[in-house]
Write a protein that holds these residues in place. Structure first.
Motif, PDB file in Angstrom:
ATOM      1  N   ARG A  81     -13.360  -0.420  -7.057  1.00 23.48           N
ATOM      2  CA  ARG A  81     -12.926   0.471  -8.139  1.00 23.48           C
ATOM      3  C   ARG A  81     -12.246   1.720  -7.585  1.00 23.48           C
ATOM      4  O   ARG A  81     -11.227   2.172  -8.117  1.00 23.48           O
ATOM      5  CB  ARG A  81     -14.111   0.860  -9.021  1.00 23.48           C
ATOM      6  CG  ARG A  81     -14.581  -0.240  -9.941  1.00 23.48           C
ATOM      7  CD  ARG A  81     -15.464   0.256 -11.062  1.00 23.48           C
ATOM      8  NE  ARG A  81     -16.490   1.186 -10.654  1.00 23.48           N
ATOM      9  CZ  ARG A  81     -17.764   0.847 -10.376  1.00 23.48           C
ATOM     10  NH1 ARG A  81     -18.149  -0.404 -10.486  1.00 23.48           N
ATOM     11  NH2 ARG A  81     -18.636   1.759 -10.017  1.00 23.48           N
ATOM     12  N   LYS A  82     -12.799   2.270  -6.509  1.00 23.30           N
ATOM     13  CA  LYS A  82     -12.198   3.455  -5.902  1.00 23.30           C
ATOM     14  C   LYS A  82     -10.842   3.132  -5.282  1.00 23.30           C
ATOM     15  O   LYS A  82      -9.908   3.926  -5.377  1.00 23.30           O
ATOM     16  CB  LYS A  82     -13.130   4.044  -4.841  1.00 23.30           C
ATOM     17  CG  LYS A  82     -14.296   4.779  -5.442  1.00 23.30           C
ATOM     18  CD  LYS A  82     -15.089   5.473  -4.362  1.00 23.30           C
ATOM     19  CE  LYS A  82     -16.156   6.347  -4.982  1.00 23.30           C
ATOM     20  NZ  LYS A  82     -16.747   7.246  -3.991  1.00 23.30           N
ATOM     21  N   ASP A  83     -10.729   1.975  -4.664  1.00 25.61           N
ATOM     22  CA  ASP A  83      -9.448   1.558  -4.089  1.00 25.61           C
ATOM     23  C   ASP A  83      -8.390   1.409  -5.176  1.00 25.61           C
ATOM     24  O   ASP A  83      -7.243   1.821  -4.995  1.00 25.61           O
ATOM     25  CB  ASP A  83      -9.586   0.249  -3.323  1.00 25.61           C
ATOM     26  CG  ASP A  83     -10.236   0.423  -1.958  1.00 25.61           C
ATOM     27  OD1 ASP A  83     -10.331   1.570  -1.479  1.00 25.61           O
ATOM     28  OD2 ASP A  83     -10.656  -0.598  -1.376  1.00 25.61           O
ATOM     29  N   ILE A  84      -8.774   0.824  -6.303  1.00 30.13           N
ATOM     30  CA  ILE A  84      -7.837   0.660  -7.415  1.00 30.13           C
ATOM     31  C   ILE A  84      -7.374   2.018  -7.916  1.00 30.13           C
ATOM     32  O   ILE A  84      -6.186   2.237  -8.166  1.00 30.13           O
ATOM     33  CB  ILE A  84      -8.481  -0.178  -8.546  1.00 30.13           C
ATOM     34  CG1 ILE A  84      -8.612  -1.627  -8.095  1.00 30.13           C
ATOM     35  CG2 ILE A  84      -7.658  -0.089  -9.830  1.00 30.13           C
ATOM     36  CD1 ILE A  84      -9.449  -2.498  -9.018  1.00 30.13           C
ATOM     37  N   ALA A  85      -8.289   2.958  -8.036  1.00 26.61           N
ATOM     38  CA  ALA A  85      -7.927   4.299  -8.495  1.00 26.61           C
ATOM     39  C   ALA A  85      -6.971   4.970  -7.511  1.00 26.61           C
ATOM     40  O   ALA A  85      -5.982   5.597  -7.914  1.00 26.61           O
ATOM     41  CB  ALA A  85      -9.182   5.140  -8.678  1.00 26.61           C
ATOM     42  N   ARG A  86      -7.236   4.830  -6.226  1.00 22.64           N
ATOM     43  CA  ARG A  86      -6.348   5.406  -5.213  1.00 22.64           C
ATOM     44  C   ARG A  86      -4.956   4.790  -5.288  1.00 22.64           C
ATOM     45  O   ARG A  86      -3.947   5.495  -5.249  1.00 22.64           O
ATOM     46  CB  ARG A  86      -6.909   5.161  -3.810  1.00 22.64           C
ATOM     47  CG  ARG A  86      -7.914   6.143  -3.373  1.00 22.64           C
ATOM     48  CD  ARG A  86      -8.238   5.958  -1.889  1.00 22.64           C
ATOM     49  NE  ARG A  86      -9.584   6.413  -1.655  1.00 22.64           N
ATOM     50  CZ  ARG A  86     -10.638   5.632  -1.460  1.00 22.64           C
ATOM     51  NH1 ARG A  86     -10.502   4.331  -1.419  1.00 22.64           N
ATOM     52  NH2 ARG A  86     -11.827   6.139  -1.279  1.00 22.64           N
ATOM     53  N   LEU A  87      -4.906   3.471  -5.389  1.00 23.42           N
ATOM     54  CA  LEU A  87      -3.622   2.779  -5.459  1.00 23.42           C
ATOM     55  C   LEU A  87      -2.821   3.213  -6.682  1.00 23.42           C
ATOM     56  O   LEU A  87      -1.628   3.500  -6.585  1.00 23.42           O
ATOM     57  CB  LEU A  87      -3.840   1.265  -5.482  1.00 23.42           C
ATOM     58  CG  LEU A  87      -4.302   0.636  -4.167  1.00 23.42           C
ATOM     59  CD1 LEU A  87      -4.885  -0.746  -4.427  1.00 23.42           C
ATOM     60  CD2 LEU A  87      -3.167   0.555  -3.179  1.00 23.42           C
ATOM     61  N   GLU A  88      -3.469   3.289  -7.838  1.00 27.41           N
ATOM     62  CA  GLU A  88      -2.776   3.673  -9.062  1.00 27.41           C
ATOM     63  C   GLU A  88      -2.291   5.123  -8.996  1.00 27.41           C
ATOM     64  O   GLU A  88      -1.185   5.438  -9.433  1.00 27.41           O
ATOM     65  CB  GLU A  88      -3.685   3.483 -10.271  1.00 27.41           C
ATOM     66  CG  GLU A  88      -3.902   2.034 -10.624  1.00 27.41           C
ATOM     67  CD  GLU A  88      -4.838   1.842 -11.804  1.00 27.41           C
ATOM     68  OE1 GLU A  88      -5.548   2.797 -12.173  1.00 27.41           O
ATOM     69  OE2 GLU A  88      -4.862   0.727 -12.336  1.00 27.41           O
ATOM     70  N   THR A  89      -3.113   6.002  -8.438  1.00 27.77           N
ATOM     71  CA  THR A  89      -2.744   7.414  -8.336  1.00 27.77           C
ATOM     72  C   THR A  89      -1.530   7.600  -7.444  1.00 27.77           C
ATOM     73  O   THR A  89      -0.567   8.287  -7.807  1.00 27.77           O
ATOM     74  CB  THR A  89      -3.923   8.237  -7.788  1.00 27.77           C
ATOM     75  OG1 THR A  89      -5.033   8.080  -8.667  1.00 27.77           O
ATOM     76  CG2 THR A  89      -3.563   9.701  -7.659  1.00 27.77           C
ATOM     77  N   ILE A  90      -1.543   6.994  -6.286  1.00 27.56           N
ATOM     78  CA  ILE A  90      -0.439   7.161  -5.338  1.00 27.56           C
ATOM     79  C   ILE A  90       0.829   6.492  -5.870  1.00 27.56           C
ATOM     80  O   ILE A  90       1.930   7.013  -5.709  1.00 27.56           O
ATOM     81  CB  ILE A  90      -0.842   6.648  -3.946  1.00 27.56           C
ATOM     82  CG1 ILE A  90      -1.940   7.562  -3.389  1.00 27.56           C
ATOM     83  CG2 ILE A  90       0.354   6.591  -3.013  1.00 27.56           C
ATOM     84  CD1 ILE A  90      -2.577   7.081  -2.119  1.00 27.56           C
ATOM     85  N   LEU A  91       0.675   5.350  -6.536  1.00 31.03           N
ATOM     86  CA  LEU A  91       1.835   4.686  -7.135  1.00 31.03           C
ATOM     87  C   LEU A  91       2.477   5.582  -8.190  1.00 31.03           C
ATOM     88  O   LEU A  91       3.701   5.727  -8.232  1.00 31.03           O
ATOM     89  CB  LEU A  91       1.418   3.347  -7.749  1.00 31.03           C
ATOM     90  CG  LEU A  91       2.532   2.507  -8.349  1.00 31.03           C
ATOM     91  CD1 LEU A  91       3.552   2.120  -7.281  1.00 31.03           C
ATOM     92  CD2 LEU A  91       1.962   1.267  -8.996  1.00 31.03           C
TER      93      LEU A  91
END
Length: 66
Positions: free
Chosen positions: A47-57
């Motif tokens: 879940r944290k990885d998904i949040a990081r990916l979406e934020t940076i994208l």
């Protein structure tokens, strides 16, 4: 995956990683429901990885548009 590693990826690569991570999270959730999870801490990590990916994208898209 760290933020620094994600920032080095292109938006297309980030989308691919995002799709893969979501699939992994889905599979892990299904295994959790059947009681077959050996590493439940991975749910939070995904879940944290998904949040990081979406934020940076999103950041990359806004800087590209500006």
């Amino acid at each position: 995956m760290t933020s620094k590693e994600i920032r080095e990826l292109s938006p297309a690569e980030i989308n691919t990683k995002l799709r893969e991570t979501r699939e992994q999270l889905l599979q892990l959730r299904l295994r959790k429901n059947t009681g077959q999870v050996e590493k439940p801490h991975l749910l939070r990590a995904y879940r944290k990885d998904i949040a990081r990916l979406e934020t940076i994208l999103k950041q990359k898209k806004t800087t590209k548009a500006a």
